[in-house]
Design a protein around this motif. Structure first.
Motif, PDB file in Angstrom:
ATOM      1  N   SER A 212      71.236 142.117  52.783  1.00 51.81           N
ATOM      2  CA  SER A 212      72.701 142.138  52.698  1.00 51.81           C
ATOM      3  C   SER A 212      73.229 142.004  51.272  1.00 51.81           C
ATOM      4  O   SER A 212      74.435 141.902  51.063  1.00 51.81           O
ATOM      5  CB  SER A 212      73.288 141.048  53.594  1.00 51.81           C
ATOM      6  N   GLN A 213      72.323 142.042  50.301  1.00 47.73           N
ATOM      7  CA  GLN A 213      72.788 141.994  48.912  1.00 47.73           C
ATOM      8  C   GLN A 213      73.447 143.319  48.536  1.00 47.73           C
ATOM      9  O   GLN A 213      73.157 144.356  49.104  1.00 47.73           O
ATOM     10  CB  GLN A 213      71.608 141.796  47.959  1.00 47.73           C
ATOM     11  N   SER A 214      74.305 143.249  47.519  1.00 51.27           N
ATOM     12  CA  SER A 214      74.783 144.495  46.935  1.00 51.27           C
ATOM     13  C   SER A 214      74.183 144.614  45.542  1.00 51.27           C
ATOM     14  O   SER A 214      73.633 143.658  45.006  1.00 51.27           O
ATOM     15  CB  SER A 214      76.302 144.519  46.897  1.00 51.27           C
ATOM     16  N   PHE A 215      74.288 145.796  44.974  1.00 49.26           N
ATOM     17  CA  PHE A 215      73.692 146.024  43.655  1.00 49.26           C
ATOM     18  C   PHE A 215      74.620 145.472  42.577  1.00 49.26           C
ATOM     19  O   PHE A 215      75.616 146.076  42.213  1.00 49.26           O
ATOM     20  CB  PHE A 215      73.444 147.521  43.440  1.00 49.26           C
ATOM     21  N   THR A 216      74.282 144.282  42.088  1.00 49.25           N
ATOM     22  CA  THR A 216      75.144 143.626  41.107  1.00 49.25           C
ATOM     23  C   THR A 216      74.455 143.521  39.754  1.00 49.25           C
ATOM     24  O   THR A 216      75.049 143.061  38.785  1.00 49.25           O
ATOM     25  CB  THR A 216      75.451 142.188  41.560  1.00 49.25           C
ATOM     26  N   GLY A 217      73.186 143.896  39.716  1.00 52.46           N
ATOM     27  CA  GLY A 217      72.423 143.709  38.491  1.00 52.46           C
ATOM     28  C   GLY A 217      71.581 142.446  38.547  1.00 52.46           C
ATOM     29  O   GLY A 217      70.703 142.248  37.718  1.00 52.46           O
ATOM     30  N   SER A 218      71.839 141.570  39.515  1.00 53.06           N
ATOM     31  CA  SER A 218      71.004 140.373  39.629  1.00 53.06           C
ATOM     32  C   SER A 218      70.434 140.238  41.041  1.00 53.06           C
ATOM     33  O   SER A 218      70.265 139.143  41.565  1.00 53.06           O
ATOM     34  CB  SER A 218      71.812 139.128  39.257  1.00 53.06           C
ATOM     35  N   GLU A 219      70.160 141.383  41.655  1.00 53.61           N
ATOM     36  CA  GLU A 219      69.608 141.359  43.011  1.00 53.61           C
ATOM     37  C   GLU A 219      68.215 140.737  43.008  1.00 53.61           C
ATOM     38  O   GLU A 219      67.497 140.803  42.020  1.00 53.61           O
ATOM     39  CB  GLU A 219      69.464 142.771  43.592  1.00 53.61           C
ATOM     40  N   VAL A 220      67.853 140.163  44.149  1.00 57.36           N
ATOM     41  CA  VAL A 220      66.506 139.622  44.328  1.00 57.36           C
ATOM     42  C   VAL A 220      65.708 140.615  45.176  1.00 57.36           C
ATOM     43  O   VAL A 220      66.166 141.059  46.228  1.00 57.36           O
ATOM     44  CB  VAL A 220      66.563 138.257  45.056  1.00 57.36           C
ATOM     45  N   TYR A 221      64.530 140.950  44.688  1.00 54.73           N
ATOM     46  CA  TYR A 221      63.604 141.809  45.429  1.00 54.73           C
ATOM     47  C   TYR A 221      62.406 140.948  45.807  1.00 54.73           C
ATOM     48  O   TYR A 221      61.729 140.418  44.928  1.00 54.73           O
ATOM     49  CB  TYR A 221      63.129 142.964  44.553  1.00 54.73           C
ATOM     50  N   ALA A 222      62.169 140.755  47.077  1.00 52.05           N
ATOM     51  CA  ALA A 222      61.045 139.894  47.464  1.00 52.05           C
ATOM     52  C   ALA A 222      60.624 140.172  48.903  1.00 52.05           C
ATOM     53  O   ALA A 222      61.466 140.390  49.778  1.00 52.05           O
ATOM     54  CB  ALA A 222      61.432 138.420  47.327  1.00 52.05           C
ATOM     55  N   SER A 223      59.317 140.142  49.106  1.00 52.96           N
ATOM     56  CA  SER A 223      58.762 140.207  50.461  1.00 52.96           C
ATOM     57  C   SER A 223      57.253 140.001  50.382  1.00 52.96           C
ATOM     58  O   SER A 223      56.701 139.843  49.302  1.00 52.96           O
ATOM     59  CB  SER A 223      59.091 141.553  51.144  1.00 52.96           C
ATOM     60  N   ALA A 224      56.642 139.961  51.534  1.00 54.72           N
ATOM     61  CA  ALA A 224      55.184 139.855  51.610  1.00 54.72           C
ATOM     62  C   ALA A 224      54.791 140.450  52.952  1.00 54.72           C
ATOM     63  O   ALA A 224      55.640 140.612  53.836  1.00 54.72           O
ATOM     64  CB  ALA A 224      54.734 138.401  51.514  1.00 54.72           C
ATOM     65  N   HIS A 225      53.526 140.784  53.092  1.00 54.81           N
ATOM     66  CA  HIS A 225      53.091 141.372  54.359  1.00 54.81           C
ATOM     67  C   HIS A 225      52.928 140.316  55.453  1.00 54.81           C
ATOM     68  O   HIS A 225      53.306 140.550  56.594  1.00 54.81           O
ATOM     69  CB  HIS A 225      51.770 142.120  54.164  1.00 54.81           C
ATOM     70  N   PHE A 226      52.353 139.173  55.062  1.00 54.64           N
ATOM     71  CA  PHE A 226      52.092 138.115  56.047  1.00 54.64           C
ATOM     72  C   PHE A 226      52.565 136.776  55.500  1.00 54.64           C
ATOM     73  O   PHE A 226      52.497 136.529  54.285  1.00 54.64           O
ATOM     74  CB  PHE A 226      50.591 137.989  56.345  1.00 54.64           C
ATOM     75  N   ILE A 227      52.998 135.900  56.406  1.00 57.74           N
ATOM     76  CA  ILE A 227      53.313 134.519  56.035  1.00 57.74           C
ATOM     77  C   ILE A 227      52.523 133.610  56.972  1.00 57.74           C
ATOM     78  O   ILE A 227      52.640 133.710  58.201  1.00 57.74           O
ATOM     79  CB  ILE A 227      54.817 134.222  56.186  1.00 57.74           C
TER      80      ILE A 227
ATOM     81  N   LYS B 216      64.217 148.040  57.321  1.00 57.04           N
ATOM     82  CA  LYS B 216      64.073 148.782  56.060  1.00 57.04           C
ATOM     83  C   LYS B 216      65.318 148.600  55.207  1.00 57.04           C
ATOM     84  O   LYS B 216      66.442 148.740  55.693  1.00 57.04           O
ATOM     85  CB  LYS B 216      63.831 150.269  56.332  1.00 57.04           C
ATOM     86  N   ASN B 217      65.099 148.230  53.952  1.00 57.89           N
ATOM     87  CA  ASN B 217      66.210 148.016  53.019  1.00 57.89           C
ATOM     88  C   ASN B 217      65.627 147.998  51.616  1.00 57.89           C
ATOM     89  O   ASN B 217      64.429 147.758  51.435  1.00 57.89           O
ATOM     90  CB  ASN B 217      66.932 146.695  53.354  1.00 57.89           C
ATOM     91  N   PRO B 218      66.467 148.247  50.603  1.00 58.12           N
ATOM     92  CA  PRO B 218      65.928 148.407  49.246  1.00 58.12           C
ATOM     93  C   PRO B 218      65.342 147.127  48.644  1.00 58.12           C
ATOM     94  O   PRO B 218      64.589 147.206  47.683  1.00 58.12           O
ATOM     95  CB  PRO B 218      67.139 148.839  48.415  1.00 58.12           C
ATOM     96  N   PHE B 219      65.679 145.960  49.204  1.00 54.18           N
ATOM     97  CA  PHE B 219      65.329 144.701  48.539  1.00 54.18           C
ATOM     98  C   PHE B 219      64.063 144.040  49.070  1.00 54.18           C
ATOM     99  O   PHE B 219      63.427 143.259  48.368  1.00 54.18           O
ATOM    100  CB  PHE B 219      66.496 143.722  48.634  1.00 54.18           C
ATOM    101  N   SER B 220      63.706 144.311  50.311  1.00 56.49           N
ATOM    102  CA  SER B 220      62.491 143.680  50.834  1.00 56.49           C
ATOM    103  C   SER B 220      61.599 144.615  51.651  1.00 56.49           C
ATOM    104  O   SER B 220      60.437 144.275  51.893  1.00 56.49           O
ATOM    105  CB  SER B 220      62.838 142.434  51.654  1.00 56.49           C
TER     106      SER B 220
ATOM    107  N   ASN C 179      62.764 135.138  57.570  1.00 54.41           N
ATOM    108  CA  ASN C 179      64.206 135.376  57.670  1.00 54.41           C
ATOM    109  C   ASN C 179      64.878 135.415  56.298  1.00 54.41           C
ATOM    110  O   ASN C 179      65.877 136.111  56.103  1.00 54.41           O
ATOM    111  CB  ASN C 179      64.860 134.321  58.565  1.00 54.41           C
ATOM    112  N   TYR C 180      64.325 134.681  55.358  1.00 51.66           N
ATOM    113  CA  TYR C 180      64.827 134.775  53.975  1.00 51.66           C
ATOM    114  C   TYR C 180      64.622 136.198  53.441  1.00 51.66           C
ATOM    115  O   TYR C 180      65.547 136.811  52.891  1.00 51.66           O
ATOM    116  CB  TYR C 180      64.127 133.745  53.081  1.00 51.66           C
ATOM    117  N   PHE C 181      63.410 136.736  53.634  1.00 51.78           N
ATOM    118  CA  PHE C 181      63.174 138.116  53.182  1.00 51.78           C
ATOM    119  C   PHE C 181      64.144 139.082  53.866  1.00 51.78           C
ATOM    120  O   PHE C 181      64.680 139.989  53.242  1.00 51.78           O
ATOM    121  CB  PHE C 181      61.733 138.550  53.478  1.00 51.78           C
TER     122      PHE C 181
END
Ligand SMILES: [Zn+2]
Length: 186
Positions: free
Chosen positions: A50-65, A10-14, A43-45
């Motif tokens: 480990s990102q910090s809030f810089t204003g250019s964070e990437v938010y990405a995920s999916a349920h299945f690959i 669990k994390n804010p980005f994915s 593993n990319y998701f």
């Protein structure tokens, strides 16, 4: 169907940990990362945490690959929200049927592909058909109307193969519906 589960932390980005509202649709993506495996994309998701809030964070995920080599990885429980289809602007059809934030009512599926042309291997196609058929049954979705490309929701070129070949997308949905009929208990 063999699905390996490697849930994201669990994390804010994915993995924001928010519950999905009613599941209204399934959205298909390509990884846009030729030759990568399902695990590499999972593993990319995971690495996004480990990102910090810089204003250019990437938010990405999916349920299945769905991988190239007959593997399916589940990254998120199907009752939690993924960040797979967020955008500033959504198509009128998507807003009409999925509301103003489609992430909160859709399940996201990433399909791996060997090359930059985005063509899926037969095994990826077949695994995706059975996975999505089984999800359509679970959530009582109509494969002909409730399976979306990312492109239909935000106009992003994703998955490229179905954007380039809309008749193949129609064929895919038809195969899902046939697969559901063949496996009434599945
Ligand atoms: Zn996409």
């Amino acid at each position: 169907m063999n699905i390996e589960t490697y849930l994201l932390t669990k994390n804010p980005f994915s993995r924001p940990g928010k519950l999905l509202q009613k599941v209204k649709g399934i959205v298909i993506h390509w990884t846009a990362n030729p030759g990568t495996s399902a695990m590499q994309n999972r593993n990319y998701f995971e690495s996004l945490k480990s990102q910090s809030f810089t204003g250019s964070e990437v938010y990405a995920s999916a349920h299945f690959i769905v991988g190239i080599d007959d593997e399916i990885i589940q990254c998120l429980p199907t009752d939690e929200m993924a960040y797979h289809v967020g955008a500033k602007l959504y198509t009128p059809e998507a807003v009409g049927r999925l509301g103003h934030y489609p992430n909160n009512c859709t399940i996201g599926i990433e399909l791996c592909h060997p090359l930059a042309d985005g063509v899926f291997t037969l095994v990826t196609w077949q695994r995706a058909v059975s996975l999505i058929g089984s999800l359509c049954k679970t959530y009582q979705l109509n494969p002909l109307s409730d399976i979306w490309t990312h492109h239909q929701i935000t106009k992003k070129i994703c998955p490229k193969f179905f954007v380039d070949n809309p008749e193949s997308f129609e064929r895919f949905k038809l195969e899902v519906s046939i697969c559901m009929g063949e496996n009434p208990e599945g």
